[in-house]
Design a protein around this motif. Structure first.
Motif, PDB file in Angstrom:
ATOM      1  N   THR A   1       0.856  -1.242   0.041  1.00  0.00           N
ATOM      2  CA  THR A   1      -0.109   0.012   0.092  1.00  0.00           C
ATOM      3  C   THR A   1       0.913   1.222  -0.057  1.00  0.00           C
ATOM      4  OG1 THR A   1      -0.034  -0.108   2.318  1.00  0.00           O
ATOM      5  CG2 THR A   1      -1.926  -0.966   1.049  1.00  0.00           C
ATOM      6  N   ASN A   2       2.084   1.183   0.563  1.00  0.00           N
ATOM      7  CA  ASN A   2       2.893   2.473   0.384  1.00  0.00           C
ATOM      8  C   ASN A   2       3.965   2.360  -0.551  1.00  0.00           C
ATOM      9  OD1 ASN A   2       3.590   5.026   1.837  1.00  0.00           O
ATOM     10  ND2 ASN A   2       5.253   4.049   2.754  1.00  0.00           N
TER      11      ASN A   2
ATOM     12  N   GLY B   1      -7.399   5.145  -1.816  1.00  0.00           N
ATOM     13  CA  GLY B   1      -5.861   5.367  -1.580  1.00  0.00           C
ATOM     14  C   GLY B   1      -4.936   4.012  -1.905  1.00  0.00           C
ATOM     15  N   ASN B   2      -5.388   3.169  -2.304  1.00  0.00           N
ATOM     16  CA  ASN B   2      -4.499   1.914  -2.498  1.00  0.00           C
ATOM     17  C   ASN B   2      -3.900   1.872  -4.169  1.00  0.00           C
ATOM     18  OD1 ASN B   2      -5.216   0.504   0.009  1.00  0.00           O
ATOM     19  ND2 ASN B   2      -7.249  -0.062  -0.963  1.00  0.00           N
ATOM     20  N   PRO B   3      -2.583   1.517  -4.073  1.00  0.00           N
ATOM     21  CA  PRO B   3      -1.988   1.827  -5.209  1.00  0.00           C
ATOM     22  C   PRO B   3      -2.528   0.714  -6.450  1.00  0.00           C
ATOM     23  CG  PRO B   3      -0.688   0.688  -3.702  1.00  0.00           C
ATOM     24  CD  PRO B   3      -1.872   1.082  -3.103  1.00  0.00           C
ATOM     25  N   ILE B   4      -2.574   1.270  -7.730  1.00  0.00           N
ATOM     26  CA  ILE B   4      -3.133   0.388  -8.833  1.00  0.00           C
ATOM     27  C   ILE B   4      -2.501   0.568  -9.973  1.00  0.00           C
ATOM     28  CG2 ILE B   4      -5.413  -0.169  -7.832  1.00  0.00           C
ATOM     29  CD1 ILE B   4      -6.406   2.039  -9.377  1.00  0.00           C
TER      30      ILE B   4
ATOM     31  N   VAL C   1       9.524   1.078  -2.428  1.00  0.00           N
ATOM     32  CA  VAL C   1       8.732   1.010  -1.239  1.00  0.00           C
ATOM     33  C   VAL C   1       8.988   1.152   0.068  1.00  0.00           C
ATOM     34  CG1 VAL C   1       9.014  -1.617  -0.917  1.00  0.00           C
ATOM     35  CG2 VAL C   1       6.756  -0.486  -0.234  1.00  0.00           C
ATOM     36  N   THR C   2       8.300   1.834   1.040  1.00  0.00           N
ATOM     37  CA  THR C   2       8.910   1.889   2.480  1.00  0.00           C
ATOM     38  C   THR C   2       7.725   1.401   3.307  1.00  0.00           C
ATOM     39  OG1 THR C   2       7.815   4.135   2.393  1.00  0.00           O
ATOM     40  CG2 THR C   2      10.282   3.989   2.099  1.00  0.00           C
ATOM     41  N   ALA C   3       8.315   1.193   4.598  1.00  0.00           N
ATOM     42  CA  ALA C   3       7.304   0.566   5.373  1.00  0.00           C
ATOM     43  C   ALA C   3       6.292   1.647   6.012  1.00  0.00           C
ATOM     44  CB  ALA C   3       8.019  -0.242   6.758  1.00  0.00           C
TER      45      ALA C   3
END
Length: 219
Positions: free
Chosen positions: A49-50, A102-105, A124-126
């Motif tokens: 998600t990030n 807000g989820n990446p697609i 990506v980061t946590a």
């Protein structure tokens, strides 16, 4: 404390080991679907998600020609420009975006061809910046060093309580031993608590204390 030391998010990310990293092991791909394209779907979610959407790169997969060392052949991934590619396995134009939640697609202009396999790589980061900023504000100490230790103490329970964060932290690790990772993080948290407690008035945050007491606290 009359004046808080200046601590940047870059320093925080360095302290907690959350610099941007590739979402897969070197040379690997995150498949956009667990099976080849169905010829109908145009919107595909990304795993994390990030995800940094500006770093998303797509690749199409095709079997490699057999060789003497690899009789069955290994997959070959070909980069897919944002404008799409043409050929035996055409890939439509695409873009990386976010859905209503807000989820990446990844969105394709038209459905990818039936049977096509598409992989993705991205940074990506946590933790997103806004969460780290909130933790940083809640853990100000008299020096930058102590502030960083307090932030580090606060994020460990958040890492251990979230499967995605656990996975991101272990990307590229030399071991798949999850138990060893959790044990090391727990030991580090206790060490940080001791360091902070040794400084009068600089004790660890309430979030970590909740964790050590058996709960997970405020995040």
């Amino acid at each position: 404390m009359s004046t808080s030391p200046v601590v940047t998010l870059r320093q925080v990310r360095y302290e907690i080991g959350d610099q941007p990293k590739l979402n897969v092991a070197a040379g690997g791909m995150e498949l956009l679907t667990p099976t080849p394209a169905d010829g109908i779907t145009t919107v595909f979610p990304l795993r994390f998600t990030n995800a940094n959407l500006t770093t998303v790169t797509l690749f199409t997969q095709a079997p490699a020609a057999p060789s003497a060392t690899v009789p069955g052949g290994q997959p070959i991934y070909t980069p897919v420009p944002a404008g799409g590619i043409t050929g035996n396995a055409p890939v439509p134009a695409w873009s990386a975006s976010s859905d209503a939640n807000g989820n990446p697609i990844v969105i394709f202009a038209t459905p990818p061809a039936l049977g096509l396999i598409i992989g993705a790589r991205y940074q990506v980061t946590a933790f997103p910046d806004d969460i780290l900023n909130a933790i940083l504000l809640d853990n100000q100490r008299s020096t930058a060093t102590l502030t960083l230790k307090a932030v580090h103490y606060a994020v460990i329970p958040m890492i251990l309580a979230d499967q995605q964060r656990l996975t991101i932290y272990r990307l590229g690790d030399r071991t798949d031993d999850l138990t060893a990772f959790i044990t090391a993080q727990t030991a580090l948290m206790k060490a940080l608590a001791t360091m902070l407690d040794d400084e009068p008035g600089e004790g660890p945050s309430s979030y970590g204390s909740s964790y050590l007491g058996g709960g997970w606290g405020g995040w």
